[in-house]
Design an enzyme around this catalytic site. Structure first.
Site, PDB file in Angstrom:
ATOM      1  N   GLY A 104       0.766  -1.235  -0.005  1.00  0.00           N
ATOM      2  CA  GLY A 104      -0.014   0.206  -0.175  1.00  0.00           C
ATOM      3  C   GLY A 104       0.891   1.198   0.013  1.00  0.00           C
ATOM      4  O   GLY A 104       2.117   1.178  -0.046  1.00  0.00           O
ATOM      5  N   ASN A 105       0.176   2.491   0.399  1.00  0.00           N
ATOM      6  CA  ASN A 105       1.098   3.711   0.292  1.00  0.00           C
ATOM      7  C   ASN A 105       0.456   4.517   1.433  1.00  0.00           C
ATOM      8  O   ASN A 105      -0.627   4.221   2.067  1.00  0.00           O
ATOM      9  CB  ASN A 105       1.069   4.388  -1.004  1.00  0.00           C
ATOM     10  CG  ASN A 105      -0.206   4.737  -1.499  1.00  0.00           C
ATOM     11  OD1 ASN A 105      -1.103   5.546  -0.589  1.00  0.00           O
ATOM     12  ND2 ASN A 105      -0.595   4.049  -2.469  1.00  0.00           N
ATOM     13  N   ARG A 106       1.171   5.667   1.634  1.00  0.00           N
ATOM     14  CA  ARG A 106       0.598   6.413   2.734  1.00  0.00           C
ATOM     15  C   ARG A 106      -0.417   7.413   2.603  1.00  0.00           C
ATOM     16  O   ARG A 106      -0.744   8.109   3.289  1.00  0.00           O
ATOM     17  CB  ARG A 106       1.727   7.264   3.236  1.00  0.00           C
ATOM     18  CG  ARG A 106       2.830   6.409   3.997  1.00  0.00           C
ATOM     19  CD  ARG A 106       4.206   7.450   4.190  1.00  0.00           C
ATOM     20  NE  ARG A 106       5.196   6.628   4.574  1.00  0.00           N
ATOM     21  CZ  ARG A 106       5.561   6.540   6.060  1.00  0.00           C
ATOM     22  NH1 ARG A 106       4.944   7.122   6.996  1.00  0.00           N
ATOM     23  NH2 ARG A 106       6.319   5.740   6.338  1.00  0.00           N
ATOM     24  N   SER A 107      -1.138   7.422   1.375  1.00  0.00           N
ATOM     25  CA  SER A 107      -2.229   8.194   1.264  1.00  0.00           C
ATOM     26  C   SER A 107      -3.581   8.144   2.250  1.00  0.00           C
ATOM     27  O   SER A 107      -3.823   7.014   2.440  1.00  0.00           O
ATOM     28  CB  SER A 107      -2.628   8.106  -0.228  1.00  0.00           C
ATOM     29  OG  SER A 107      -3.965   8.976  -0.572  1.00  0.00           O
TER      30      SER A 107
END
Ligand SMILES: Cc1cc2nc3c(=O)[nH]c(=O)nc-3n(C[C@H](O)[C@H](O)[C@H](O)COP(=O)(O)O)c2cc1C
Length: 412
Positions: free
Chosen positions: A206-209
């Site tokens: 995933g990512n930090r958005s």
């Protein structure tokens, strides 16, 4: 400020309770005048309790107070929501069969109609003529929003969101008699949040958005009068009210949803953080930690370039104007070049119209409530900086989009 709030007989009457709340919480004294028909939808007790004022829809109640003259005369503002086809016709032809229509004839201050009805009623020549007549007299008539109507059908005819009506009413009182919501009648697709690429049934890349910037953009576009199609990947905040939400998880799902929503949209804003790569294989079972085998190696494959595909499929909204496509670039500089140099190259390579550039580091942008961006334009305008809360940054981006849509020459 003294406000008269006329309520017409439509399903959307229930939404006007929220509008009334916005007025009273802003300190205004509101007298509600529901039409006889509207009381079949929402009873007068609701209006009396929420406004703190008595409610009547007859010119023959409290005759010594001459309400049919006094209310319109004393009001600083009259708002009618939902404005039915019937009320628009009565107002256009100067009828005065009940307390609300009397008040409209007596109004000394600005008058704002927020229509809601089925698309056919809104588009009927008679309604068009009535709206033209009212506008020609200086009465403000909002464009209804597009979207789901009372039944399964959809189209223009939805009551604009309470916040939109409230903002338009305040602008009207502040003397902006030519106030037009800059994105009225436009459809805007916004992607938001971060994609998740599964590795196995329990793990993902995933990512930090957080989705906060995308949500703030959706609110700003909605408040500017747009119909918003909101494609939401993983987010830490809920999507806003008054937008059409499509939930997705992976980059491939987001691609499909974004291309579909973009079809017929006037504007597409790609603010989601989409994974560039996904695992080449997704294990059906949880990848086990075992002593007898080597540690697993994850092979990644490229995800499609959604922004580029959007540019290739570019088509217009209902008005037939070319679509405006806005990309987001979360960049970090390195020894090869600065953030803006990378972003400028990306803008040219992708062919989108605007590129909103974030300078990211692990403590910057993601999940924060404030942001600082530079908006690059393919039309050759100077880069524009915007910083502040994500709401302030979104307002700046949406007003830049409105400007490009309404003033900049057609896009290729
Ligand atoms: C379930 C239902 C929903 C209605 N919704 C609307 C509407 O959204 N807009 C509209 O113009 N008329 C609508 N109507 C028709 C109006 O209620 C009808 O024209 C009525 O005479 C309007 O009276 P008024 O303008 O005095 O409130 C609806 C009627 C029903 C039964």
């Amino acid at each position: 400020m003294r406000i008269v709030l006329g309520v017409g007989g439509g399903i959307a009457a229930y939404k006007v309770a929220s509008l009334l709340r916005l007025f009273t919480e802003a300190g205004h004294d509101v007298t509600v005048i529901p039409t006889e028909a509207s009381t079949r939808f929402i009873g007068t007790a609701t209006w009396e309790a929420l406004s703190g004022n008595p409610v009547s829809n007859s010119v023959f109640d409290d005759v010594p107070l001459v309400n049919h003259v006094r209310l319109g005369h004393e009001a600083d503002l009259v708002v009618v929501a939902p404005a039915t086809a019937d009320l628009l016709a009565k107002a256009a032809t100067g009828q005065a069969g009940d307390l609300l229509t009397n008040t409209l004839l007596m109004a000394h201050g600005p008058v704002l109609f927020a229509p809601a009805m089925h698309t056919e009623m809104w588009q009927h020549a008679a309604t068009r003529a009535n709206v033209e007549t009212l506008r020609a007299r200086g009465t403000a008539v909002l464009e209804p929003a597009s979207g789901r109507l009372t039944g399964a059908d959809s189209g223009p005819g939805r009551l604009p969101e309470p916040q939109v009506i409230f903002d338009a009413a305040m602008a009207l009182v502040q003397g902006q008699s030519d106030y037009q919501m800059p994105l009225a009648g436009r459809t805007v697709t916004i992607t938001a949040g971060g994609t998740r690429e599964p590795l196995d049934p329990v793990r993902f890349l995933g990512n930090r958005s957080s989705g906060k910037q995308g949500v703030a953009l959706a609110v700003a576009a909605r408040n500017a009068g747009a119909t918003v199609r909101f494609v939401a990947a993983h987010m830490e905040v809920p999507p806003p009210a008054g937008v059409e939400v499509v939930r997705v998880e992976t980059a491939l799902q987001l691609r499909e949803a974004a291309l579909e929503a973009a079809n017929g949209s006037d504007v597409v804003i790609m603010s989601a953080a989409v994974a560039d790569f996904r695992p080449a294989e997704i294990s059906d079972t949880k990848i086990k930690k075992r002593d007898d085998t080597a540690d697993p190696v994850i092979t990644l494959v490229r995800n499609p370039d959604i922004l580029q595909e959007l540019v290739e499929q570019r088509n217009g909204g209902a008005g037939g104007a070319p679509q405006l496509i806005v990309g987001f670039a979360a960049e970090t500089g390195d020894s090869q070049g600065g953030v803006l140099a990378y972003a400028e190259a990306k803008l040219q390579r992708k062919g989108c119209d605007l590129l909103v550039v974030n300078h990211v580091g692990t403590d910057k942008v993601f999940g924060q409530d404030s942001n600082s961006v530079v908006i690059l334009s393919r039309s050759g305008a100077e880069p524009q900086e915007a910083s502040g809360t994500k709401t302030e940054v979104s307002d700046a981006i949406i007003s830049r989009i409105s400007f490009e849509l309404n003033h900049v020459s057609p896009r290729a």
